[in-house]
Design an enzyme around this catalytic site. Structure first.
Site, PDB file in Angstrom:
ATOM      1  N   HIS A 179       9.401 -12.122  47.776  1.00 44.70           N
ATOM      2  CA  HIS A 179       9.923 -12.972  46.696  1.00 44.70           C
ATOM      3  C   HIS A 179      10.530 -14.252  47.274  1.00 44.70           C
ATOM      4  O   HIS A 179      10.346 -15.344  46.731  1.00 44.70           O
ATOM      5  CB  HIS A 179      11.032 -12.242  45.925  1.00 44.70           C
ATOM      6  CG  HIS A 179      10.591 -11.029  45.173  1.00 44.70           C
ATOM      7  ND1 HIS A 179      11.029  -9.766  45.491  1.00 44.70           N
ATOM      8  CD2 HIS A 179       9.768 -10.872  44.105  1.00 44.70           C
ATOM      9  CE1 HIS A 179      10.517  -8.887  44.644  1.00 44.70           C
ATOM     10  NE2 HIS A 179       9.732  -9.529  43.793  1.00 44.70           N
ATOM     11  N   LYS A 215      -0.260 -10.980  46.172  1.00 39.94           N
ATOM     12  CA  LYS A 215      -0.225  -9.518  46.097  1.00 39.94           C
ATOM     13  C   LYS A 215      -0.660  -9.037  44.711  1.00 39.94           C
ATOM     14  O   LYS A 215      -1.321  -8.019  44.580  1.00 39.94           O
ATOM     15  CB  LYS A 215       1.164  -9.000  46.420  1.00 39.94           C
ATOM     16  CG  LYS A 215       1.168  -7.502  46.416  1.00 39.94           C
ATOM     17  CD  LYS A 215       2.488  -6.938  46.787  1.00 39.94           C
ATOM     18  CE  LYS A 215       2.600  -5.590  46.153  1.00 39.94           C
ATOM     19  NZ  LYS A 215       2.967  -5.667  44.756  1.00 39.94           N
ATOM     20  N   ALA A 240      15.068  -6.668  42.418  1.00 41.19           N
ATOM     21  CA  ALA A 240      14.956  -5.820  43.627  1.00 41.19           C
ATOM     22  C   ALA A 240      14.259  -6.655  44.701  1.00 41.19           C
ATOM     23  O   ALA A 240      13.223  -6.262  45.254  1.00 41.19           O
ATOM     24  CB  ALA A 240      14.212  -4.514  43.329  1.00 41.19           C
ATOM     25  N   LEU A 241      14.831  -7.811  44.950  1.00 41.14           N
ATOM     26  CA  LEU A 241      14.151  -8.845  45.734  1.00 41.14           C
ATOM     27  C   LEU A 241      13.995  -8.467  47.202  1.00 41.14           C
ATOM     28  O   LEU A 241      14.828  -7.786  47.781  1.00 41.14           O
ATOM     29  CB  LEU A 241      14.930 -10.161  45.628  1.00 41.14           C
ATOM     30  CG  LEU A 241      15.060 -10.723  44.205  1.00 41.14           C
ATOM     31  CD1 LEU A 241      15.815 -12.055  44.236  1.00 41.14           C
ATOM     32  CD2 LEU A 241      13.712 -10.902  43.527  1.00 41.14           C
ATOM     33  N   SER A 288       8.829  -4.297  45.711  1.00 41.24           N
ATOM     34  CA  SER A 288      10.070  -3.648  45.263  1.00 41.24           C
ATOM     35  C   SER A 288       9.883  -2.139  45.186  1.00 41.24           C
ATOM     36  O   SER A 288      10.814  -1.370  45.407  1.00 41.24           O
ATOM     37  CB  SER A 288      10.476  -4.174  43.887  1.00 41.24           C
ATOM     38  OG  SER A 288      10.541  -5.573  43.913  1.00 41.24           O
ATOM     39  N   GLN A 328       5.616  -5.003  29.629  1.00 41.07           N
ATOM     40  CA  GLN A 328       4.491  -4.879  30.562  1.00 41.07           C
ATOM     41  C   GLN A 328       4.394  -3.499  31.208  1.00 41.07           C
ATOM     42  O   GLN A 328       3.548  -3.271  32.062  1.00 41.07           O
ATOM     43  CB  GLN A 328       4.544  -5.973  31.624  1.00 41.07           C
ATOM     44  CG  GLN A 328       5.627  -5.808  32.668  1.00 41.07           C
ATOM     45  CD  GLN A 328       5.734  -7.046  33.553  1.00 41.07           C
ATOM     46  OE1 GLN A 328       6.139  -8.109  33.110  1.00 41.07           O
ATOM     47  NE2 GLN A 328       5.347  -6.918  34.807  1.00 41.07           N
TER      48      GLN A 328
END
Ligand code: AMP
Length: 279
Positions: A35, A147, A30-31, A184, A59
């Site tokens: 990114h 981030k 979902a670039l 994203s 994760q």
């Protein structure tokens, strides 16, 4: 751009590049331009740039968050190709975890606080998947965003403890025009939620100003909770101050050059994080 979905073929391909520098940019897809900033940095510094797009289930501590995580592989491929990325590795879950993984990673205090406190097991999953990607790709350098500053610190620890011969780069956070950190997850915000989401960046700036004017961290926590939650539908999870070097939580503002302010919260059911350096 060469695209691989399986480990063996990408390893065979990379065999041709043993004498070249390889930059790795791990992502969950979902670039967005944040990114792509990492891709640009890698392209400046390496012969070959490899992006990975993989939404890593180990994760996620919340299955609904995993299910709702935005996915747009066709658009991702277009964006990466137009940025001049050389290789994309986008494996399936079966390729990455043919059997359920038994390995757990413990980063001590570093994964018990902040994101680790609110997302138990998150950094174990991050450490596991990044270790696998490091072993598969064997990059010279790997690029991560400020981030996710705690993630970057966890991965520095991983590289140090496991002797990965890889340099990690931390790339500054790219923001929308109004200051919202690109993410994203922003795709899940409708227009009213998007308008509210900016409160977290504003809160960081407000907290920084208050601290540099001499306010205590205790007072700042209260002030920021009120500041965020006065906006209905926004819930603050934490705002904390930590050392930039080792990410040790502190309320002591004396050494402003070495401190980072970190924030997390929800707009509706979308969880957002951000941070800024204090100086
Ligand atoms: P993600 O796909 O969210 O796992 O992010 C992949 C990488 O991109 C991580 O290293 C993130 O820290 C980084 N990243 C995400 N958003 C930004 C941003 N706004 N600016 C710079 N890097 C970012």
């Amino acid at each position: 751009m060469e695209i691989f979905e399986k480990v063996r073929p990408i390893r065979a391909f990379l065999g041709r590049y043993v004498n070249n520098s390889i930059g790795l940019v791990p992502t969950m897809g979902a670039l967005h331009n944040g990114h792509l900033q990492l891709i640009k940095e890698s392209k400046k510094e390496n012969d070959l740039t490899i992006a990975t797009v993989y939404v890593n289930p180990t994760q996620f501590n919340n299955t609904s968050d995993l299910d709702k995580y935005p996915r747009s592989i066709e658009k991702d491929i277009e964006l990466l190709a137009s940025e001049g990325c050389d290789v994309l590795f986008s494996p399936s879950n079966h390729e990455m975890y043919p059997k359920p993984s038994l390995l757990k990673m413990d980063f001590g205090q570093l994964d018990k606080m902040l994101e680790g406190e609110f997302r138990p097991g998150h950094f174990s999953g991050v450490g596991l998947v990044v270790s696998k990607l490091f072993n598969i790709i064997q990059p010279t350098k790997a690029y991560f965003g400020q981030k996710d500053f705690q993630q970057y610190k966890v991965l520095c620890k991983l590289v140090e403890e496991l002797d990965f011969n890889i340099n990690l780069e931390c790339v500054p956070t790219l923001r929308e025009e109004d200051g919202l950190a690109m993410s994203s997850r922003n795709q899940r915000l409708d227009a009213p939620m998007r308008a509210k989401a900016i409160v977290f960046y504003k809160a960081l700036l407000r907290a920084k100003k208050l601290l540099l004017e001499g306010a205590s961290m205790q007072l700042v926590r209260q002030d920021i909770k009120h500041f965020c939650e006065a906006e209905s539908g926004v819930k603050l999870e934490y705002i904390e101050l930590a050392t930039r070097e080792n990410l040790i939580l502190t309320d002591n503002v004396n050494d402003a050059n070495n401190l980072v302010l970190l924030i997390a919260g929800f707009v509706g059911e979308v969880r957002l994080i951000d941070n800024i350096f204090l100086s």
